[in-house]
Design a protein around this motif. Structure first.
Motif, PDB file in Angstrom:
ATOM      1  N   LEU A 216       0.826  -1.209   0.000  1.00  0.00           N
ATOM      2  CA  LEU A 216       0.000   0.000   0.000  1.00  0.00           C
ATOM      3  C   LEU A 216       0.859   1.257   0.000  1.00  0.00           C
ATOM      4  CD1 LEU A 216      -2.939   1.117   0.270  1.00  0.00           C
ATOM      5  CD2 LEU A 216      -2.550   1.174   2.731  1.00  0.00           C
ATOM      6  N   VAL A 217       1.920   1.280   0.771  1.00  0.00           N
ATOM      7  CA  VAL A 217       2.792   2.458   0.823  1.00  0.00           C
ATOM      8  C   VAL A 217       3.485   2.675  -0.517  1.00  0.00           C
ATOM      9  CG1 VAL A 217       4.873   3.392   1.894  1.00  0.00           C
ATOM     10  CG2 VAL A 217       3.107   2.374   3.313  1.00  0.00           C
ATOM     11  N   LEU A 218       3.944   1.597  -1.153  1.00  0.00           N
ATOM     12  CA  LEU A 218       4.637   1.740  -2.424  1.00  0.00           C
ATOM     13  C   LEU A 218       3.701   2.218  -3.524  1.00  0.00           C
ATOM     14  CD1 LEU A 218       6.940  -1.412  -2.446  1.00  0.00           C
ATOM     15  CD2 LEU A 218       7.645   0.960  -2.217  1.00  0.00           C
ATOM     16  N   TYR A 219       2.494   1.671  -3.569  1.00  0.00           N
ATOM     17  CA  TYR A 219       1.582   1.992  -4.672  1.00  0.00           C
ATOM     18  C   TYR A 219       0.845   3.311  -4.443  1.00  0.00           C
ATOM     19  CZ  TYR A 219      -1.758   1.209  -8.457  1.00  0.00           C
ATOM     20  OH  TYR A 219      -2.500   1.327  -9.610  1.00  0.00           O
ATOM     21  N   LEU A 226       2.046  -0.875 -10.603  1.00  0.00           N
ATOM     22  CA  LEU A 226       1.831  -2.214 -10.044  1.00  0.00           C
ATOM     23  C   LEU A 226       2.974  -3.171 -10.389  1.00  0.00           C
ATOM     24  CD1 LEU A 226      -0.183  -3.726  -8.325  1.00  0.00           C
ATOM     25  CD2 LEU A 226      -1.326  -4.480 -10.416  1.00  0.00           C
ATOM     26  N   PRO A 227       3.505  -3.188 -11.619  1.00  0.00           N
ATOM     27  CA  PRO A 227       4.657  -4.083 -11.878  1.00  0.00           C
ATOM     28  C   PRO A 227       5.873  -3.728 -11.046  1.00  0.00           C
ATOM     29  CG  PRO A 227       3.632  -3.396 -13.946  1.00  0.00           C
ATOM     30  CD  PRO A 227       3.025  -2.566 -12.866  1.00  0.00           C
ATOM     31  N   GLU A 228       6.158  -2.422 -10.881  1.00  0.00           N
ATOM     32  CA  GLU A 228       7.304  -2.031 -10.062  1.00  0.00           C
ATOM     33  C   GLU A 228       7.083  -2.399  -8.592  1.00  0.00           C
ATOM     34  OE1 GLU A 228       5.752  -0.137 -12.160  1.00  0.00           O
ATOM     35  OE2 GLU A 228       7.214   0.205 -13.765  1.00  0.00           O
ATOM     36  N   THR A 229       5.845  -2.242  -8.111  1.00  0.00           N
ATOM     37  CA  THR A 229       5.552  -2.627  -6.731  1.00  0.00           C
ATOM     38  C   THR A 229       5.725  -4.124  -6.536  1.00  0.00           C
ATOM     39  OG1 THR A 229       3.977  -0.798  -6.563  1.00  0.00           O
ATOM     40  CG2 THR A 229       3.795  -2.555  -4.935  1.00  0.00           C
ATOM     41  N   ALA A 230       5.251  -4.904  -7.499  1.00  0.00           N
ATOM     42  CA  ALA A 230       5.408  -6.359  -7.392  1.00  0.00           C
ATOM     43  C   ALA A 230       6.873  -6.758  -7.417  1.00  0.00           C
ATOM     44  CB  ALA A 230       4.645  -7.036  -8.535  1.00  0.00           C
ATOM     45  N   ALA A 231       7.664  -6.112  -8.269  1.00  0.00           N
ATOM     46  CA  ALA A 231       9.084  -6.458  -8.344  1.00  0.00           C
ATOM     47  C   ALA A 231       9.815  -6.090  -7.058  1.00  0.00           C
ATOM     48  CB  ALA A 231       9.728  -5.747  -9.540  1.00  0.00           C
ATOM     49  N   GLU A 232       9.479  -4.956  -6.470  1.00  0.00           N
ATOM     50  CA  GLU A 232      10.182  -4.532  -5.256  1.00  0.00           C
ATOM     51  C   GLU A 232       9.778  -5.360  -4.042  1.00  0.00           C
ATOM     52  OE1 GLU A 232      10.874  -0.316  -2.891  1.00  0.00           O
ATOM     53  OE2 GLU A 232      10.865  -0.409  -5.087  1.00  0.00           O
ATOM     54  N   THR A 233       8.550  -5.852  -4.018  1.00  0.00           N
ATOM     55  CA  THR A 233       8.110  -6.707  -2.917  1.00  0.00           C
ATOM     56  C   THR A 233       8.357  -8.184  -3.196  1.00  0.00           C
ATOM     57  OG1 THR A 233       5.869  -6.720  -3.860  1.00  0.00           O
ATOM     58  CG2 THR A 233       6.357  -5.088  -2.147  1.00  0.00           C
ATOM     59  N   GLU A 234       9.015  -8.494  -4.325  1.00  0.00           N
ATOM     60  CA  GLU A 234       9.340  -9.872  -4.691  1.00  0.00           C
ATOM     61  C   GLU A 234       8.088 -10.743  -4.742  1.00  0.00           C
ATOM     62  OE1 GLU A 234      12.319 -11.318  -2.058  1.00  0.00           O
ATOM     63  OE2 GLU A 234      13.865  -9.935  -2.780  1.00  0.00           O
ATOM     64  N   ALA A 235       7.079 -10.253  -5.450  1.00  0.00           N
ATOM     65  CA  ALA A 235       5.822 -10.978  -5.612  1.00  0.00           C
ATOM     66  C   ALA A 235       5.383 -10.858  -7.066  1.00  0.00           C
ATOM     67  CB  ALA A 235       4.743 -10.422  -4.684  1.00  0.00           C
ATOM     68  N   THR A 237       2.641 -10.015 -10.087  1.00  0.00           N
ATOM     69  CA  THR A 237       1.721  -8.886 -10.239  1.00  0.00           C
ATOM     70  C   THR A 237       0.327  -9.195  -9.704  1.00  0.00           C
ATOM     71  OG1 THR A 237       2.990  -8.172 -12.185  1.00  0.00           O
ATOM     72  CG2 THR A 237       0.786  -7.242 -11.905  1.00  0.00           C
ATOM     73  N   PRO A 238      -0.248 -10.385  -9.971  1.00  0.00           N
ATOM     74  CA  PRO A 238      -1.560 -10.672  -9.350  1.00  0.00           C
ATOM     75  C   PRO A 238      -1.509 -10.693  -7.824  1.00  0.00           C
ATOM     76  CG  PRO A 238      -1.167 -12.148 -11.196  1.00  0.00           C
ATOM     77  CD  PRO A 238       0.111 -11.417 -10.953  1.00  0.00           C
ATOM     78  N   ALA A 239      -0.414 -11.215  -7.249  1.00  0.00           N
ATOM     79  CA  ALA A 239      -0.311 -11.239  -5.791  1.00  0.00           C
ATOM     80  C   ALA A 239      -0.227  -9.824  -5.226  1.00  0.00           C
ATOM     81  CB  ALA A 239       0.896 -12.054  -5.365  1.00  0.00           C
ATOM     82  N   ALA A 240       0.554  -8.963  -5.887  1.00  0.00           N
ATOM     83  CA  ALA A 240       0.641  -7.572  -5.420  1.00  0.00           C
ATOM     84  C   ALA A 240      -0.701  -6.862  -5.536  1.00  0.00           C
ATOM     85  CB  ALA A 240       1.714  -6.828  -6.215  1.00  0.00           C
ATOM     86  N   ALA A 241      -1.432  -7.119  -6.633  1.00  0.00           N
ATOM     87  CA  ALA A 241      -2.758  -6.506  -6.784  1.00  0.00           C
ATOM     88  C   ALA A 241      -3.715  -6.996  -5.699  1.00  0.00           C
ATOM     89  CB  ALA A 241      -3.313  -6.815  -8.170  1.00  0.00           C
ATOM     90  N   ASN A 242      -3.646  -8.264  -5.365  1.00  0.00           N
ATOM     91  CA  ASN A 242      -4.510  -8.803  -4.314  1.00  0.00           C
ATOM     92  C   ASN A 242      -4.185  -8.181  -2.958  1.00  0.00           C
ATOM     93  OD1 ASN A 242      -6.402 -10.409  -3.042  1.00  0.00           O
ATOM     94  ND2 ASN A 242      -5.047 -12.170  -2.868  1.00  0.00           N
ATOM     95  N   ARG A 243      -2.888  -8.035  -2.645  1.00  0.00           N
ATOM     96  CA  ARG A 243      -2.513  -7.403  -1.380  1.00  0.00           C
ATOM     97  C   ARG A 243      -2.981  -5.951  -1.333  1.00  0.00           C
ATOM     98  NH1 ARG A 243       3.808  -9.459  -1.241  1.00  0.00           N
ATOM     99  NH2 ARG A 243       3.375 -11.709  -1.091  1.00  0.00           N
TER     100      ARG A 243
END
Length: 371
Positions: A216-219, A226-235, A237-243
């Protein structure tokens, strides 16, 4: 039948930049392509990719926007022409002075480049890390530790495409480490924000799971895609969107006024900016990092020398063959004493004589022989 290759498209960030550079909204671009605004937003965030005829139309439109941007940059700015004035004819210069060499750009030293990166990004990173931890001192320490790690690996960080992202990921990992709860400083709570709304928002953030809070803080806080957030959280893209969706739902249940992502982004920025957070000077950070690196290097050398010495002493004094241990003598109890042989009785003598006679005269006597 051969299949024609798909039309190439620029990266998602470039698509959004081209649209904003030509002052087009997502609705206007969606109307020109023939899709919805949500589809354009998904294309620009990298969640989906256009296909078929829509891809060709979208690619041609982006190419046109890029040409328009290049034309705007190449167009010179009109300036008023100065009035001609009578000037004496310049004297001819020698060939050595006719062409003056242009000054070469001054290259920054590693320390200067590090200081520039620190001064540019450290204050914002401290505010962002405060949203993750809710602790001012922990946020400052996390960012300083991250920059010290960056200074230790500066050749790698300097060549990275996003040095600020490298430092931010390291600071977040240190701030959200589970080992932080065992530190004595963690047992003493810090004073909450003075504003009741900020205090409620911060408590809501701290109740989120660490992964959801970081996403949430990153996005919504930093503004990454969303792709950059997923890459930085090591997840993925669907997992980052779900979180992200779960974190937004939790915040909206506690604070309904923050259901709009734009309002949430603004409130996160206000919460981070309202606190008085400071960071050390770049030379001090580099100095502490160098001291820590020297300490651990010397500790590793001392441990290696001690290990080599212990191994050599063991090899020197160790036996070369196995010697079984000699057991200690112990008294055995419960065994009857040994009786010395005595003279036979008359019955025993008679029995022995009978046995001898039968064995000598009887046919059952066996005599050993070779087979």
């Amino acid at each position: 039948m051969t299949r024609s290759p798909s039309t190439p498209l620029p990266p998602p960030k470039e698509r959004r930049r081209l649209r904003e550079a030509t002052a087009l909204t997502q609705d206007q671009l969606a109307t020109r392509v023939g899709v919805t605004r949500q589809t354009v937003r998904a294309w620009e965030s990298g969640r989906t990719t256009p296909r078929g005829r829509k891809r060709e139309v979208y690619a041609k439109l982006l190419k046109t926007l890029a040409e328009q941007e290049a034309a705007q940059r190449a167009k010179p700015t009109p300036q008023p022409e100065p009035e001609p004035a009578a000037q004496p004819e310049p004297k001819p210069k020698p060939e050595s002075e006719s062409v003056m060499p242009k000054p070469e750009p001054v290259a920054l030293t590693p320390a200067q480049a590090f200081d520039a990166l620190y001064e540019f990004s450290a204050p914002a990173l401290v505010r962002q890390t405060f949203l993750l931890t809710g602790r001012r001192e922990a946020a400052r320490e996390s960012v300083e530790r991250a920059f010290q790690a960056a200074w230790e690996q500066w050749p790698e960080v300097a060549r990275d495409r996003d040095p600020v992202g490298w430092v931010r990921a390291t600071a977040y990992e240190y701030a959200l480490s589970p080992w932080q709860r065992f530190r004595p400083r963690h047992r003493h709570p810090e004073p909450p924000p003075a504003d009741p709304g900020d205090r409620t928002l911060l408590n809501t953030l701290l109740r989120l799971p660490p992964r959801h809070r970081r996403t949430l803080v990153l996005y919504d806080g930093v503004g990454l895609g969303l792709p950059e957030t997923a890459a930085e959280t090591e997840a993925s893209t669907p997992a980052a969107a779900n979180r992200l969706l779960r974190a937004r739902v939790t915040v909206a249940d506690r604070l309904p006024a923050l259901a709009d992502p734009q309002v949430l982004h603004r409130r996160l920025a206000e919460l981070a900016s309202a606190e008085r957070l400071w960071s050390a000077k770049p030379p001090a950070v580099r100095l502490v990092g160098e001291r820590r690196a020297r300490f651990w290097t010397r500790a590793a050398i001392a441990f290696t020398v001690a290990l080599i010495g212990t191994t050599a002493l063991t090899v020197r004094t160790a036996p070369t063959h196995y010697e079984p241990p000699v057991s200690r003598g112990e008294a055995v109890r419960g065994v009857p004493p040994r009786v010395a042989p005595g003279s036979l009785s008359d019955e025993e003598l008679e029995l022995r004589q009978k046995l001898r006679d039968q064995l000598q005269a009887g046919p059952e006597r066996l005599t050993p022989g070779l087979e």
